[in-house]
Enzyme design. Structure first.
Site, short mmCIF file in Angstrom:
data_model
loop_
_atom_site.label_atom_id
_atom_site.label_comp_id
_atom_site.label_asym_id
_atom_site.label_seq_id
_atom_site.Cartn_x
_atom_site.Cartn_y
_atom_site.Cartn_z
CG LEU A 26 -1.91 -1.15 1.35
CD1 LEU A 26 -2.64 -1.08 2.68
CD2 LEU A 26 -2.89 -1.13 0.19
N GLY A 27 2.02 1.19 0.61
CA GLY A 27 2.87 2.37 0.70
C GLY A 27 4.27 1.98 1.11
CB THR A 30 13.00 6.43 4.96
OG1 THR A 30 12.68 7.54 4.13
CG2 THR A 30 14.51 6.29 5.03
N GLY A 32 10.33 1.40 6.19
CA GLY A 32 9.54 0.20 6.07
C GLY A 32 8.48 0.34 5.01
CB ILE A 33 6.69 -1.68 2.96
CG1 ILE A 33 6.83 -3.08 3.60
CG2 ILE A 33 7.90 -1.35 2.10
CD1 ILE A 33 6.90 -4.20 2.61
CB VAL A 34 1.85 0.25 4.80
CG1 VAL A 34 0.46 -0.18 5.26
CG2 VAL A 34 2.48 1.20 5.81
CE LYS A 51 4.80 2.61 10.71
NZ LYS A 51 4.41 3.71 11.64
CG ASP A 143 4.18 13.48 10.66
OD1 ASP A 143 4.43 14.60 10.15
OD2 ASP A 143 4.45 12.41 10.08
#
Length: 424
Positions: A26-27, A30, A32-34, A51, A143
């Protein structure tokens, strides 16, 4: 805390991995990934977002991930993403969340045929209700930006949810002063850039930037130079240009100004914001039905988003582990004594590059490290999104493309970039 030992056995929680079927990515950021996955153990099975975080990039500072989980545990609010489960392997952490599939805030607005001030008001009220809930639980997100506000589904009446609590802080009390430099350029509050210490008020500043941009299509602070943008943010001068603001109510402008007050002690709080006339007296009669999406269509993609991208590309961002090496006492000392870099606010988002490389895609997608038997591992994704078969000896039927360097990775994933620090 000791570094990751590649020879160690899998942690006990690793057995949970069998409960999930992993799907598309999905995304990617820097660190990791989802990935989309199906949680087969749920009754009935549900789609989730997982995640995946590399332990190598944490360099033994696992408390960064555990702090995020501690912040999320027990939270239950319609506009806060639900944290469902977690487990770990020898080399990765897996955090499981409800899957929000409706798209990012501004991208969703741009895909709509019409968006009015009344729509904006309702959307901001939903996001603010999430902020209020967090603040009541002594949590500051730190954030808040459009990329972290997602629609739960693609349905027309879908709720928005606030996601990504990677740098959220659980405060001991309302008077605690947080000292780490964190946030995303363009949304970070003046007190963060000035390294003066901060608290819950930073979330309200970020909401003000989002509200301003939603109503006109461009950010209140627009310099494409990092130092100039930081200085502009700290001055906090706001203009409502008639071309884009003439059909926006005075109540909306008052709300924006209340959020974008430079002095955090005078800035509107979440409770005060929820009681603001713009959010409590909204109606088609008071706010009209004028379509305000033209500003976003004309400005957001072409001008402001590219300007912020230019700033982020020219600014070096520190990694989790680099910041983890800085103790809170050292950071606090620098802030209070006005260290050598305190005069340049743009340095708040600068750091040394090259010390620690991001995890490779092979480390994040491949399950090689997770397998304890001698059979072929699970499928992992190549860079172009196709599935390839990986083997324990590292070979595969289709090898992933060469991993880009740190600079290319930063420039290629600007929307995911933000400075993170594990210290409060």
């Amino acid at each position: 805390m000791p570094f990751h030992n590649p020879l160690a056995k899998q942690p006990e929680s690793y057995v949970k991995k069998k409960e999930y079927t992993f799907n598309k990515t999905l995304g990617e950021g820097t660190f990791g990934i989802v990935r989309s996955a199906t949680w087969k153990a749920a009754d009935p099975p549900i789609n989730v977002a997982v995640k995946v975080i590399s332990k190598r990039i944490l360099r033994g500072h696992d408390e960064i991930v555990k702090d995020e989980m501690n912040v999320l545990k027990g939270l239950d609010q319609p506009h806060v993403v639900k944290f469902l489960d977690w487990f770990e392997s020898k080399d990765k952490y897996y955090l499981v969340f409800e899957e929000a599939t409706g798209g990012e805030l501004f991208e969703r607005i741009l895909s709509r045929g019409r968006f009015t001030e009344l729509d904006a008001c309702r959307t901001i009220r939903s996001v603010l209700s999430a902020i209020q809930y967090l603040h009541h639980h002594k949590i500051v997100h730190r954030d808040i930006k459009p990329e972290n506000i997602l629609y739960r589904t693609k349905e027309e009446d879908a709720n928005v949810v606030l996601v990504d609590f990677g740098i959220a802080a659980h405060m001991k009390d309302d008077d605690e002063v947080l000292t780490s430099v964190c946030g995303s350029f363009g949304y970070a509050a003046p007190e963060i850039l000035a390294k003066k210490g901060h608290g819950k008020a930073v979330d309200m500043w970020s909401l003000g930037v989002i509200t301003y941009t939603m109503l006109c299509g461009y950010t209140p602070f627009r310099s494409d130079d990092a130092a100039a943008l930081a200085a502009e943010t700290q001055r906090g001068k706001i203009e409502f240009h008639d071309r884009y603001w003439k059909n926006v109510s005075q109540e909306a402008k008052d709300f924006v100004k209340a959020c974008l007050t430079v002095d955090p002690k005078k800035r509107i709080t979440a409770d005060e914001g929820m009681a603001h006339p713009w959010l409590t007296e909204h109606s088609a009669e008071t706010q009209g039905t004028h379509d305000i999406s033209a500003g976003l269509r004309e400005n957001y993609r072409k001008r402001w988003k590219s300007a912020i991208a230019a700033v982020r590309a020219s600014t070096k961002f520190r990694t989790f582990a680099q910041l983890a090496s800085e103790s809170r006492s050292a950071s606090q000392s620098s802030l209070q004594t006005g260290g050598s870099d305190s005069t340049d606010s743009s340095n708040a988002f600068a750091g040394e590059a090259g010390k620690i490389s991001p995890p490779t895609k092979r480390e994040l997608y491949s399950e090689d490290e997770d397998e304890e038997d001698g059979e072929n591992n699970e499928f992992f994704d190549s860079e172009d999104g196709t599935a390839v078969k990986g083997n324990l000896d590292g070979s595969s039927e289709k090898l992933p493309k060469k991993e880009p360097g740190l600079v290319e990775k930063l420039e290629g994933k600007l929307e995911d970039m933000h400075l993170r620090s594990p210290s409060k």
